[in-house]
Design a protein around this motif. Structure first.
Motif, short mmCIF file in Angstrom:
data_model
loop_
_atom_site.label_atom_id
_atom_site.label_comp_id
_atom_site.label_asym_id
_atom_site.label_seq_id
_atom_site.Cartn_x
_atom_site.Cartn_y
_atom_site.Cartn_z
N ALA A 111 -1.69 5.91 -5.89
CA ALA A 111 -2.82 5.00 -5.67
C ALA A 111 -2.85 4.46 -4.26
CB ALA A 111 -2.75 3.83 -6.65
N VAL A 112 -4.05 4.14 -3.80
CA VAL A 112 -4.22 3.47 -2.52
C VAL A 112 -4.84 2.11 -2.78
CG1 VAL A 112 -5.18 3.61 -0.21
CG2 VAL A 112 -4.68 5.71 -1.46
N VAL A 143 -3.36 -2.11 3.19
CA VAL A 143 -2.93 -1.23 2.11
C VAL A 143 -1.60 -1.73 1.58
CG1 VAL A 143 -2.51 1.16 1.46
CG2 VAL A 143 -3.91 0.66 3.44
N ALA A 144 -1.41 -1.65 0.27
CA ALA A 144 -0.12 -2.01 -0.32
C ALA A 144 0.78 -0.79 -0.36
CB ALA A 144 -0.34 -2.56 -1.73
N VAL A 145 1.93 -0.91 0.25
CA VAL A 145 2.86 0.24 0.34
C VAL A 145 4.29 -0.20 0.07
CG1 VAL A 145 1.51 1.65 1.94
CG2 VAL A 145 3.00 -0.16 2.82
N TYR A 160 -5.84 7.81 -6.76
CA TYR A 160 -6.77 6.75 -7.12
C TYR A 160 -6.97 5.79 -5.96
CZ TYR A 160 -7.01 7.94 -12.05
OH TYR A 160 -7.26 8.57 -13.23
N LEU A 161 -8.19 5.24 -5.93
CA LEU A 161 -8.52 4.17 -4.99
C LEU A 161 -8.56 2.87 -5.78
CD1 LEU A 161 -9.85 2.99 -2.37
CD2 LEU A 161 -12.04 3.72 -3.33
N LEU A 212 -4.35 8.84 1.46
CA LEU A 212 -4.86 7.67 2.19
C LEU A 212 -6.11 8.04 2.99
CD1 LEU A 212 -4.82 4.79 3.19
CD2 LEU A 212 -3.10 5.43 4.89
N ASP A 213 -6.05 9.16 3.68
CA ASP A 213 -7.22 9.59 4.45
C ASP A 213 -8.45 9.71 3.58
OD1 ASP A 213 -5.87 9.76 6.81
OD2 ASP A 213 -5.42 11.90 6.65
#
Lengths: 237, 237
Positions: free
Chosen positions: B17-18, B29-31, B91-92, B127-128
DNA sequence: GCAAAAGTGTTATTAGTACACCCATGC
DNA sequence: GCATGGGTGTACTAATAACACTTTTGC
């Protein structure tokens, strides 16, 4: 604390495709007959070390018996109803009518889209979505071209749009829009096919489709373009 | 001859997921931090008898520690580079900034999107693509609202657009368009937050997003008719 | 009164829509 | 000469884009 991306469970992965073409009966789908007057969408399983898109192409070609003009991933469904947690990756495939199809290469037949009866709930979802996407994409891409032979008349093109959309469009506005888009190139030849004025023939002016949006550039195979576009999407601040 | 839709092989299925939100630093963004200054996108595995979309929601909530406002499947990758043929469903996810996030619930941190460094090729692709889709969708849906608190000013909304798009937009045209779309509802209150004129507060007038597919006006006819025609094209004759 | 962000209109251009007749040909 | 599909133009409306100043507040 760092989370591990553990991969614990496995699921059967299935590829399901909706092969469309334009025939005399309008928009047609390639299906396998099954049971009493029902049909099933062509499907298959990816091989080891095979990209999904490559697997989809292979499966579509095996089943339909000719080369698709266009292939696009649609949506991926996980069906909890299946005992084994099958995951279905769905694809839209477009064919040219005039291409040779080995009709019975795999027990597959072309049917008018509106006459198809799919007993499988998943198949119905996939077909519904494929049709919706195809219709939507007519508006902002040149996707319709993949349903036509290399040269065609503006009437051919208009008929293709109408067959997919399911309703008539205005001739003059349609022609103006198409010509204004400058993706068409008029040939010198004309087509004479009846007791009426011959029709000018056209072909696509450019190979590179701008189906840019929903289809990620790297999912289509054009290495150079991919790199640029990915770079650009980060730079543009 | 009828082809069997045999399901032979299985593959590990992964959900990636992004999670985006708008913070002070713009789009974040959560990473998961990993290695030397690198990050990894949150990921997980669907449980038995769980729809993919449900699994994605669960995974995103577990990792991020709060409820997403929007979740959309992006693309599914089969990576032949992995020994076990892992399939990644991407997923977004959109979050509101003001929601409480358990910052370290799972070793997860929010970073400016442009500062994220993803060692994984697959993560970069995802991500892109997420960013591309998010940007594209700003143009024809109200998706931006899912990044904002329940009430907001037109300037907030404009800043959200600009943060995602990465370029400024014209204030007057923006406001006119937003108001004309009639998805906004003006509240009686105003927000006073500095030595300047107070700003009118708005909220969304309707819950139903019309992320209606990019349907061009001329492909549309009338909405009901389209719905019928989609239905009709499936109902067996 | 001044800094800071909110708010507001007009004009020009472009894209879309509705609509009906003449043209070139084969028979 | 007539049936058949090919081809064309105009007027109206709606959407988009460019562009700069006034208003209200806190201090």
């Amino acid at each position: 604390m760092v989370f591990k991306n553990t991969i614990a469970a496995v699921s059967p992965v299935r590829i399901s495709a909706v092969p469309f073409r334009l025939g005399r009966a309008g928009l047609s789908v390639a299906v396998h007959p099954v049971g009493e007057g029902g049909q099933r969408l062509p499907a298959g399983v990816p091989a080891p070390a095979e990209w999904l898109d490559v697997a989809a192409r292979r499966i579509v070609r095996e089943r339909v018996g000719s080369h698709e003009q266009y292939l696009e991933q649609l949506y991926t469904f996980g069906d909890p109803a299946t005992e084994d947690r099958t995951v279905t990756v769905s694809y839209l495939a477009l064919f040219r009518d005039h291409e040779r199809h080995d009709e019975d290469s795999a027990g597959l037949t072309w049917m008018a889209a509106r006459e198809v009866v799919l007993p499988s709930e998943m198949d119905r979802r996939v077909l519904d979505y494929a049709l919706m996407r195809l219709r939507a994409k007519l508006g902002y891409t040149n996707i319709a071209f993949h349903l036509l032979p290399p040269t065609f008349t503006l009437s051919d093109l208009q008929l293709a749009y109408e067959a997919v959309l399911g309703h008539p469009v205005d001739k003059r506005n349609f022609r103006r829009r198409m010509i204004a888009s400058s993706i068409l190139e008029q040939l010198d030849e004309k087509r004479r096919d009846g007791s009426h004025r011959p029709a000018a023939l056209y072909r696509f002016a450019s190979r590179d489709d701008r189906e840019a949006y929903l289809t990620p550039p790297w999912a289509m195979e054009r290495p150079e373009v991919v790199a640029e576009s990915i770079a650009a999407s980060h730079d543009s601040q």
